[in-house]
Write a protein that holds these residues in place. Structure first.
Motif, PDB file in Angstrom:
ATOM      1  N   LEU A  91       0.819  -1.206   0.000  1.00  0.00           N
ATOM      2  CA  LEU A  91       0.000   0.000   0.000  1.00  0.00           C
ATOM      3  C   LEU A  91       0.860   1.266   0.000  1.00  0.00           C
ATOM      4  O   LEU A  91       0.467   2.290  -0.563  1.00  0.00           O
ATOM      5  CB  LEU A  91      -0.927   0.001   1.223  1.00  0.00           C
ATOM      6  CG  LEU A  91      -2.033  -1.058   1.232  1.00  0.00           C
ATOM      7  CD1 LEU A  91      -2.800  -1.016   2.548  1.00  0.00           C
ATOM      8  CD2 LEU A  91      -2.981  -0.857   0.057  1.00  0.00           C
ATOM      9  N   GLU A  92       2.017   1.186   0.621  1.00  0.00           N
ATOM     10  CA  GLU A  92       2.900   2.338   0.669  1.00  0.00           C
ATOM     11  C   GLU A  92       3.805   2.448  -0.551  1.00  0.00           C
ATOM     12  O   GLU A  92       4.642   3.352  -0.612  1.00  0.00           O
ATOM     13  CB  GLU A  92       3.757   2.278   1.935  1.00  0.00           C
ATOM     14  CG  GLU A  92       2.937   2.421   3.218  1.00  0.00           C
ATOM     15  CD  GLU A  92       3.801   2.245   4.461  1.00  0.00           C
ATOM     16  OE1 GLU A  92       5.006   1.926   4.292  1.00  0.00           O
ATOM     17  OE2 GLU A  92       3.281   2.413   5.581  1.00  0.00           O
ATOM     18  N   GLY A  93       3.678   1.528  -1.476  1.00  0.00           N
ATOM     19  CA  GLY A  93       4.501   1.588  -2.677  1.00  0.00           C
ATOM     20  C   GLY A  93       5.849   0.915  -2.549  1.00  0.00           C
ATOM     21  O   GLY A  93       6.685   1.020  -3.457  1.00  0.00           O
ATOM     22  N   ARG A  94       6.093   0.216  -1.445  1.00  0.00           N
ATOM     23  CA  ARG A  94       7.357  -0.477  -1.270  1.00  0.00           C
ATOM     24  C   ARG A  94       7.236  -1.931  -1.701  1.00  0.00           C
ATOM     25  O   ARG A  94       6.163  -2.420  -2.000  1.00  0.00           O
ATOM     26  CB  ARG A  94       7.797  -0.396   0.197  1.00  0.00           C
ATOM     27  CG  ARG A  94       8.059   1.034   0.666  1.00  0.00           C
ATOM     28  CD  ARG A  94       8.544   1.089   2.114  1.00  0.00           C
ATOM     29  NE  ARG A  94       7.480   0.781   3.078  1.00  0.00           N
ATOM     30  CZ  ARG A  94       7.379  -0.343   3.750  1.00  0.00           C
ATOM     31  NH1 ARG A  94       8.286  -1.300   3.579  1.00  0.00           N
ATOM     32  NH2 ARG A  94       6.404  -0.543   4.609  1.00  0.00           N
ATOM     33  N   SER A  95       8.353  -2.638  -1.727  1.00  0.00           N
ATOM     34  CA  SER A  95       8.363  -4.034  -2.142  1.00  0.00           C
ATOM     35  C   SER A  95       7.709  -4.906  -1.071  1.00  0.00           C
ATOM     36  O   SER A  95       8.012  -4.754   0.125  1.00  0.00           O
ATOM     37  CB  SER A  95       9.790  -4.503  -2.390  1.00  0.00           C
ATOM     38  OG  SER A  95       9.806  -5.890  -2.679  1.00  0.00           O
ATOM     39  N   PRO A  96       6.823  -5.828  -1.468  1.00  0.00           N
ATOM     40  CA  PRO A  96       6.184  -6.700  -0.468  1.00  0.00           C
ATOM     41  C   PRO A  96       7.022  -7.905  -0.088  1.00  0.00           C
ATOM     42  O   PRO A  96       6.567  -8.761   0.650  1.00  0.00           O
ATOM     43  CB  PRO A  96       4.900  -7.131  -1.174  1.00  0.00           C
ATOM     44  CG  PRO A  96       5.286  -7.165  -2.614  1.00  0.00           C
ATOM     45  CD  PRO A  96       6.274  -6.050  -2.818  1.00  0.00           C
ATOM     46  N   ILE A  97       8.250  -8.000  -0.572  1.00  0.00           N
ATOM     47  CA  ILE A  97       9.108  -9.132  -0.272  1.00  0.00           C
ATOM     48  C   ILE A  97       9.632  -9.000   1.160  1.00  0.00           C
ATOM     49  O   ILE A  97      10.254  -7.994   1.520  1.00  0.00           O
ATOM     50  CB  ILE A  97      10.279  -9.212  -1.264  1.00  0.00           C
ATOM     51  CG1 ILE A  97       9.739  -9.282  -2.698  1.00  0.00           C
ATOM     52  CG2 ILE A  97      11.154 -10.402  -0.955  1.00  0.00           C
ATOM     53  CD1 ILE A  97       8.815 -10.433  -2.955  1.00  0.00           C
ATOM     54  N   ILE A  98       9.333  -9.993   1.967  1.00  0.00           N
ATOM     55  CA  ILE A  98       9.755 -10.016   3.369  1.00  0.00           C
ATOM     56  C   ILE A  98      10.675 -11.216   3.565  1.00  0.00           C
ATOM     57  O   ILE A  98      10.262 -12.366   3.390  1.00  0.00           O
ATOM     58  CB  ILE A  98       8.549 -10.095   4.320  1.00  0.00           C
ATOM     59  CG1 ILE A  98       7.572  -8.961   4.025  1.00  0.00           C
ATOM     60  CG2 ILE A  98       9.009 -10.067   5.758  1.00  0.00           C
ATOM     61  CD1 ILE A  98       8.129  -7.586   4.242  1.00  0.00           C
ATOM     62  N   ASP A  99      11.901 -10.964   3.916  1.00  0.00           N
ATOM     63  CA  ASP A  99      12.851 -12.059   4.146  1.00  0.00           C
ATOM     64  C   ASP A  99      12.486 -12.820   5.412  1.00  0.00           C
ATOM     65  O   ASP A  99      11.923 -12.243   6.354  1.00  0.00           O
ATOM     66  CB  ASP A  99      14.268 -11.497   4.268  1.00  0.00           C
ATOM     67  CG  ASP A  99      14.758 -10.904   2.957  1.00  0.00           C
ATOM     68  OD1 ASP A  99      14.328 -11.409   1.902  1.00  0.00           O
ATOM     69  OD2 ASP A  99      15.551  -9.934   2.991  1.00  0.00           O
ATOM     70  N   PRO A 100      12.780 -14.109   5.453  1.00  0.00           N
ATOM     71  CA  PRO A 100      12.427 -14.901   6.640  1.00  0.00           C
ATOM     72  C   PRO A 100      13.015 -14.374   7.937  1.00  0.00           C
ATOM     73  O   PRO A 100      12.372 -14.439   8.983  1.00  0.00           O
ATOM     74  CB  PRO A 100      12.966 -16.292   6.299  1.00  0.00           C
ATOM     75  CG  PRO A 100      12.937 -16.337   4.814  1.00  0.00           C
ATOM     76  CD  PRO A 100      13.284 -14.958   4.360  1.00  0.00           C
ATOM     77  N   VAL A 140      12.787 -17.191  -2.851  1.00  0.00           N
ATOM     78  CA  VAL A 140      11.459 -17.747  -3.153  1.00  0.00           C
ATOM     79  C   VAL A 140      10.605 -17.810  -1.901  1.00  0.00           C
ATOM     80  O   VAL A 140       9.397 -17.532  -1.935  1.00  0.00           O
ATOM     81  CB  VAL A 140      11.605 -19.139  -3.797  1.00  0.00           C
ATOM     82  CG1 VAL A 140      10.248 -19.817  -3.946  1.00  0.00           C
ATOM     83  CG2 VAL A 140      12.285 -19.030  -5.153  1.00  0.00           C
ATOM     84  N   ALA A 141      11.175 -18.146  -0.774  1.00  0.00           N
ATOM     85  CA  ALA A 141      10.413 -18.232   0.471  1.00  0.00           C
ATOM     86  C   ALA A 141       9.948 -16.864   0.956  1.00  0.00           C
ATOM     87  O   ALA A 141       9.030 -16.782   1.787  1.00  0.00           O
ATOM     88  CB  ALA A 141      11.255 -18.893   1.554  1.00  0.00           C
ATOM     89  N   ALA A 142      10.563 -15.786   0.465  1.00  0.00           N
ATOM     90  CA  ALA A 142      10.169 -14.437   0.870  1.00  0.00           C
ATOM     91  C   ALA A 142       9.225 -13.790  -0.124  1.00  0.00           C
ATOM     92  O   ALA A 142       8.938 -12.601  -0.003  1.00  0.00           O
ATOM     93  CB  ALA A 142      11.420 -13.566   1.024  1.00  0.00           C
ATOM     94  N   TYR A 143       8.741 -14.537  -1.087  1.00  0.00           N
ATOM     95  CA  TYR A 143       8.007 -13.938  -2.201  1.00  0.00           C
ATOM     96  C   TYR A 143       6.535 -13.722  -1.866  1.00  0.00           C
ATOM     97  O   TYR A 143       5.845 -14.681  -1.488  1.00  0.00           O
ATOM     98  CB  TYR A 143       8.115 -14.839  -3.433  1.00  0.00           C
ATOM     99  CG  TYR A 143       7.368 -14.332  -4.631  1.00  0.00           C
ATOM    100  CD1 TYR A 143       7.824 -13.237  -5.342  1.00  0.00           C
ATOM    101  CD2 TYR A 143       6.198 -14.937  -5.041  1.00  0.00           C
ATOM    102  CE1 TYR A 143       7.141 -12.761  -6.446  1.00  0.00           C
ATOM    103  CE2 TYR A 143       5.501 -14.472  -6.138  1.00  0.00           C
ATOM    104  CZ  TYR A 143       5.986 -13.383  -6.834  1.00  0.00           C
ATOM    105  OH  TYR A 143       5.289 -12.911  -7.917  1.00  0.00           O
ATOM    106  N   ASP A 144       6.054 -12.472  -2.010  1.00  0.00           N
ATOM    107  CA  ASP A 144       4.636 -12.111  -2.093  1.00  0.00           C
ATOM    108  C   ASP A 144       3.794 -12.597  -0.912  1.00  0.00           C
ATOM    109  O   ASP A 144       3.248 -13.706  -0.929  1.00  0.00           O
ATOM    110  CB  ASP A 144       4.037 -12.639  -3.392  1.00  0.00           C
ATOM    111  CG  ASP A 144       2.742 -11.899  -3.719  1.00  0.00           C
ATOM    112  OD1 ASP A 144       2.491 -10.850  -3.113  1.00  0.00           O
ATOM    113  OD2 ASP A 144       1.994 -12.370  -4.585  1.00  0.00           O
TER     114      ASP A 144
END
Length: 381
Positions: free
Chosen positions: A139-148, A346-350
């Protein structure tokens, strides 16, 4: 004109006051239309007319009622309706108000909610404030990728060290951490794809990994390619049959087929640790452990990737020196570290969840590096 009575003609001899038999009273019979009706007789005829809601019972009394009927009404206000019978027939009749409703009085006004009930605030445009970090980032325009993060990285390092330590001991000792890796891989891949619970797919993928393990143990490392590729082909066919038996829509069946095939492939290919050379397993598993820990450090993403690859190569050199691979361990360790970073990404994707981080985030770095460890271990050894 003459005062003599009319004589002759077809009505000669007709006496309107002559006594006649009483008219018959049957439905639809009008006694006034019959000639010879005796008005002196106290003939009483009562019955309901076709206007049942308008007229009162009709009584014929005397001579005047024979020719000029005068009805007596019990409802004088309906005289206008009697003058217009057609309008009175279709006019709606007012319904009397029930006595109970009059006694109770008017109904109280309905309130939106009771005084004792919960009070809700007005609707807002912000929606639910309890959103995930990935959703807030999007929503803030940043990347939704969150590392484990560091905790899954520690578990990955622990599992990698178990693989590296048990590989030189015996094949059956290596099976224990390998089976744990395959179980976490099957469950984590389905959860990563948003399919949960997918018990049939997880069980099918895990069974494929166990079948490949038994085949490699039975056939030996020399026949490992056939022992691994054979179950892989069979499990792809079983995944296709499983989805054909599904009653879901075609799109959902195709999506489930891809997830099941990928999960089974990753789980079966993880058997490569069992088929590879023991020294290569030690070097590759140690390199993955070090690479994941370096990637979890609080550094910018490009810097952490470079540091992770260099750390994996360094771990390969160190462990390769202890196992006899020497400088070749740097190549094997660097390649295993790159594959581990791909699985970590891949585990941090979307929109990942905590469960994804502690399943796919732990298993995918090791599972993705298994084919490289197997192939390069046979090539370099």
């Amino acid at each position: 004109m003459s005062d003599q009575p009319y004589q002759g003609g077809p009505y000669e001899g007709y006496d309107p006051y002559q006594q006649q038999p009483a008219p018959q009273n049957w439905p639809g019979h009008d006694p006034y239309a019959q000639p010879g009706y005796d008005p002196q007789a106290t003939q009483q005829w009562q019955g309901r007319t076709w206007e049942t809601q308008t007229h009162a019972p009709v009584q014929a009394q005397g001579a005047e009622t024979a020719y000029l009927p005068q009805h007596q009404y019990q409802q004088p206000p309906q005289a206008q309706q009697y003058a217009e019978p057609q309008q009175a027939q279709y006019a709606p009749q007012p319904q009397p108000e029930p006595a109970m409703a009059r006694a109770q009085g008017p109904a109280p006004a309905q309130t939106p909610e009771s005084e004792s009930g919960p009070a809700y605030g007005p609707a807002t445009l912000g929606g639910n404030a309890r959103i995930t970090d990935a959703q807030r980032a999007r929503l803030e325009g940043r990347s939704p990728i969150i590392d484990p993060g560091m905790q899954p990285a520690l578990l990955t390092a622990l599992l990698g060290l178990l693989l590296a330590a048990t590989a030189p001991v015996a094949s059956y000792a290596l099976v224990v951490p390998l089976v744990l890796l395959q179980a976490v891989t099957a469950a984590g891949w389905f959860r990563l794809n948003g399919m949960w619970p997918a018990r049939q797919g997880i069980a099918l993928a895990f069974a494929g990994g166990l079948t490949a393990d038994v085949a490699v143990l039975a056939a030996g490392r020399d026949h490992a390619p056939v022992a691994i590729l054979g179950p892989l082909g069979v499990w792809v066919l079983l995944s296709l049959v499983l989805q054909l038996r599904s009653h879901a829509s075609p799109d959902e069946r195709m999506y489930g087929l891809m997830a099941t095939v990928a999960s089974a492939a990753l789980t079966v290919l993880a058997t490569g640790y069992l088929a590879a050379d023991t020294h290569a397993v030690s070097v590759g598993a140690a390199a993955v452990a070090v690479a994941v820990l370096a990637r979890a450090l609080p550094l910018p993403t490009p810097a952490s990737v470079v540091v992770a690859v260099l750390a994996a190569a360094g771990a390969g050199i160190a462990v390769g020196g202890m196992t006899g691979l020497g400088a070749k361990g740097a190549l094997l360790g660097g390649a295993a570290g790159v594959c581990a970073l791909i699985g970590h990404r891949v585990a941090a994707y979307d929109y990942p969840s905590r469960f994804v981080h502690f399943t796919a985030g732990v298993a995918l770095p090791l599972s993705a590096a298994a084919p490289v460890v197997w192939v390069l271990g046979r090539t370099l050894g």
